[in-house]
Design a protein around this motif. Structure first.
Motif, PDB file in Angstrom:
ATOM      1  N   LEU A 214      39.123  46.300  49.254  1.00 57.57           N
ATOM      2  CA  LEU A 214      39.517  46.619  47.876  1.00 57.57           C
ATOM      3  C   LEU A 214      39.484  45.417  46.934  1.00 57.57           C
ATOM      4  O   LEU A 214      39.996  45.508  45.815  1.00 57.57           O
ATOM      5  N   VAL A 215      38.875  44.310  47.355  1.00 54.43           N
ATOM      6  CA  VAL A 215      38.963  43.065  46.597  1.00 54.43           C
ATOM      7  C   VAL A 215      37.630  42.702  45.955  1.00 54.43           C
ATOM      8  O   VAL A 215      36.568  42.841  46.570  1.00 54.43           O
ATOM      9  N   GLN A 216      37.698  42.228  44.708  1.00 57.25           N
ATOM     10  CA  GLN A 216      36.571  41.586  44.042  1.00 57.25           C
ATOM     11  C   GLN A 216      37.007  40.184  43.648  1.00 57.25           C
ATOM     12  O   GLN A 216      37.989  40.011  42.922  1.00 57.25           O
ATOM     13  N   ARG A 217      36.280  39.178  44.104  1.00 52.08           N
ATOM     14  CA  ARG A 217      36.622  37.793  43.837  1.00 52.08           C
ATOM     15  C   ARG A 217      35.732  37.239  42.739  1.00 52.08           C
ATOM     16  O   ARG A 217      34.538  37.542  42.694  1.00 52.08           O
ATOM     17  N   LEU A 218      36.330  36.407  41.885  1.00 53.85           N
ATOM     18  CA  LEU A 218      35.595  35.805  40.773  1.00 53.85           C
ATOM     19  C   LEU A 218      35.447  34.305  40.978  1.00 53.85           C
ATOM     20  O   LEU A 218      36.323  33.653  41.564  1.00 53.85           O
ATOM     21  N   GLY A 219      34.365  33.744  40.448  1.00 52.45           N
ATOM     22  CA  GLY A 219      34.157  32.305  40.487  1.00 52.45           C
ATOM     23  C   GLY A 219      34.986  31.592  39.445  1.00 52.45           C
ATOM     24  O   GLY A 219      35.743  32.205  38.679  1.00 52.45           O
ATOM     25  N   ASP A 220      34.838  30.282  39.390  1.00 52.35           N
ATOM     26  CA  ASP A 220      35.679  29.442  38.535  1.00 52.35           C
ATOM     27  C   ASP A 220      35.548  29.765  37.051  1.00 52.35           C
ATOM     28  O   ASP A 220      36.459  29.468  36.270  1.00 52.35           O
ATOM     29  N   ARG A 221      34.431  30.350  36.648  1.00 47.84           N
ATOM     30  CA  ARG A 221      34.208  30.640  35.229  1.00 47.84           C
ATOM     31  C   ARG A 221      34.745  32.004  34.813  1.00 47.84           C
ATOM     32  O   ARG A 221      34.662  32.364  33.634  1.00 47.84           O
ATOM     33  N   GLY A 222      35.256  32.769  35.742  1.00 52.31           N
ATOM     34  CA  GLY A 222      35.747  34.093  35.389  1.00 52.31           C
ATOM     35  C   GLY A 222      34.595  35.015  35.057  1.00 52.31           C
ATOM     36  O   GLY A 222      33.585  35.033  35.745  1.00 52.31           O
ATOM     37  N   GLY A 223      34.756  35.772  33.980  1.00 51.02           N
ATOM     38  CA  GLY A 223      33.679  36.652  33.556  1.00 51.02           C
ATOM     39  C   GLY A 223      34.167  38.036  33.209  1.00 51.02           C
ATOM     40  O   GLY A 223      35.333  38.382  33.396  1.00 51.02           O
ATOM     41  N   GLU A 224      33.256  38.845  32.676  1.00 49.19           N
ATOM     42  CA  GLU A 224      33.587  40.201  32.261  1.00 49.19           C
ATOM     43  C   GLU A 224      33.613  41.138  33.460  1.00 49.19           C
ATOM     44  O   GLU A 224      32.792  41.030  34.366  1.00 49.19           O
ATOM     45  N   ILE A 225      34.582  42.046  33.453  1.00 45.89           N
ATOM     46  CA  ILE A 225      34.688  43.034  34.514  1.00 45.89           C
ATOM     47  C   ILE A 225      34.069  44.342  34.029  1.00 45.89           C
ATOM     48  O   ILE A 225      32.968  44.702  34.406  1.00 45.89           O
ATOM     49  N   GLU A 226      34.780  45.045  33.177  1.00 43.61           N
ATOM     50  CA  GLU A 226      34.263  46.255  32.554  1.00 43.61           C
ATOM     51  C   GLU A 226      35.252  46.703  31.495  1.00 43.61           C
ATOM     52  O   GLU A 226      36.347  46.149  31.376  1.00 43.61           O
ATOM     53  N   ALA A 227      34.857  47.671  30.707  1.00 47.72           N
ATOM     54  CA  ALA A 227      35.717  48.250  29.668  1.00 47.72           C
ATOM     55  C   ALA A 227      36.311  47.193  28.750  1.00 47.72           C
ATOM     56  O   ALA A 227      37.416  47.338  28.255  1.00 47.72           O
TER      57      ALA A 227
END
Length: 290
Positions: free
Chosen positions: A181-194
């Motif tokens: 159930l996990v989504q990991r992001l890199g150091d810059r973050g970023g857009e997910i959705e909505a």
């Protein structure tokens, strides 16, 4: 005073607070090493009674989630402390039994309705309701939700520095990983959705992220622990004792405050009373509680 029924609008989003626990015993001078009577005095009247106790020394703070409904999605930002969890390092968080899930139900949301859980960081008071105890095992509370956080936060729990609090990861994050159930992001973050975007705001923790929401020409920022108490609006150079890297924390706080000077709403993780602020040149101190 903001209640659980207060609904904020940001474009198409409907946002309300789901409280886990109110904290009423935190000594201001211990939380903020730069505390002084002269610095607090100008804001004392504005802080009573919801944000500062009658002794003028004790902070009042909240632990809560933000529930967001937008374009058919149900989203939670952070998940509080959780129930029945062993937290020997702090009795304030240890073996709680709060009505968080009932308050979520009162807002019309069942755990299985949640589509996204966005985690600003993986500290004890932001991940607790990720899981609940079922038949003696910690199971995901929101079984249909994608849980999003920075990879750096997970990596930290593999270091010796995290060993005394490893149980937080073991009971509140590891079960999500095992369930896929996990989504990991890199150091810059970023857009997910909505319209949700993660922004790196390290300092309080190594991978701390603030989360912006843009919808219908309006915007909001969910700041996590960039600030802990409204006094930091007036003393943004103040770090709390909970900040791992003081200089980074100050830079991140400055970024967040600059980001909301366009009129965006700021949704705090720990402000008591009304937990929402916006810049207002006509208000005392330049900030208005919403």
């Amino acid at each position: 005073m903001t209640t659980e029924s207060t609904i904020y609008r940001v474009g198409n989003a409907h946002i309300t607070r789901i409280t886990d626990r109110l904290l009423t015993t935190l000594p201001g001078p211990k939380v903020f090493p730069d505390w002084s009577e002269s610095a607090v005095a100008p804001w004392r009247d504005a802080m009573h009674p919801e944000m500062l106790a009658d002794d003028d020394q004790t902070l009042i703070m909240s632990v809560h989630s933000w529930l967001i409904r937008i374009d058919g999605l149900v989203v939670l930002v952070d998940t509080g402390i959780g129930n029945g969890k062993s937290r020997p390092f702090n009795r304030v968080f240890d073996q709680l039994n709060t009505g968080y899930l009932q308050r979520l139900a009162n807002a019309g949301v069942r755990p299985e309705d949640v589509d996204l859980v966005l985690l600003t960081h993986l500290h004890v008071d932001h991940v607790g309701w990720n899981t609940r105890l079922v038949d003696g095992c910690w199971q995901p509370t929101f079984p249909n939700a994608r849980h999003v956080y920075a990879q750096a936060e997970e990596d930290f729990y593999a270091t010796p520095a995290a060993a005394p609090r490893r149980m937080i990861f073991d009971d509140s994050v590891q079960p999500l990983i095992e369930a896929g159930l996990v989504q990991r992001l890199g150091d810059r973050g970023g857009e997910i959705e909505a319209g949700f975007r993660f922004h790196p705001t390290p300092g309080h923790s190594v991978g701390h992220m603030s989360i912006s929401l843009t919808s219908g020409g309006e915007s909001a920022l969910f700041g996590g622990d960039v600030m802990h108490h409204p006094l930091q609006l007036h003393h943004p150079h103040w770090n709390s004792v909970f900040c791992a890297d003081g200089e980074q924390a100050r830079r991140s706080r400055a970024w967040a405050l600059d980001a909301i000077r366009d009129g965006s709403l700021y949704f705090s993780s720990h402000f008591p009373g009304t937990s929402v602020v916006r810049a207002d040149a006509h208000a005392e101190g330049g900030w208005a509680f919403v």
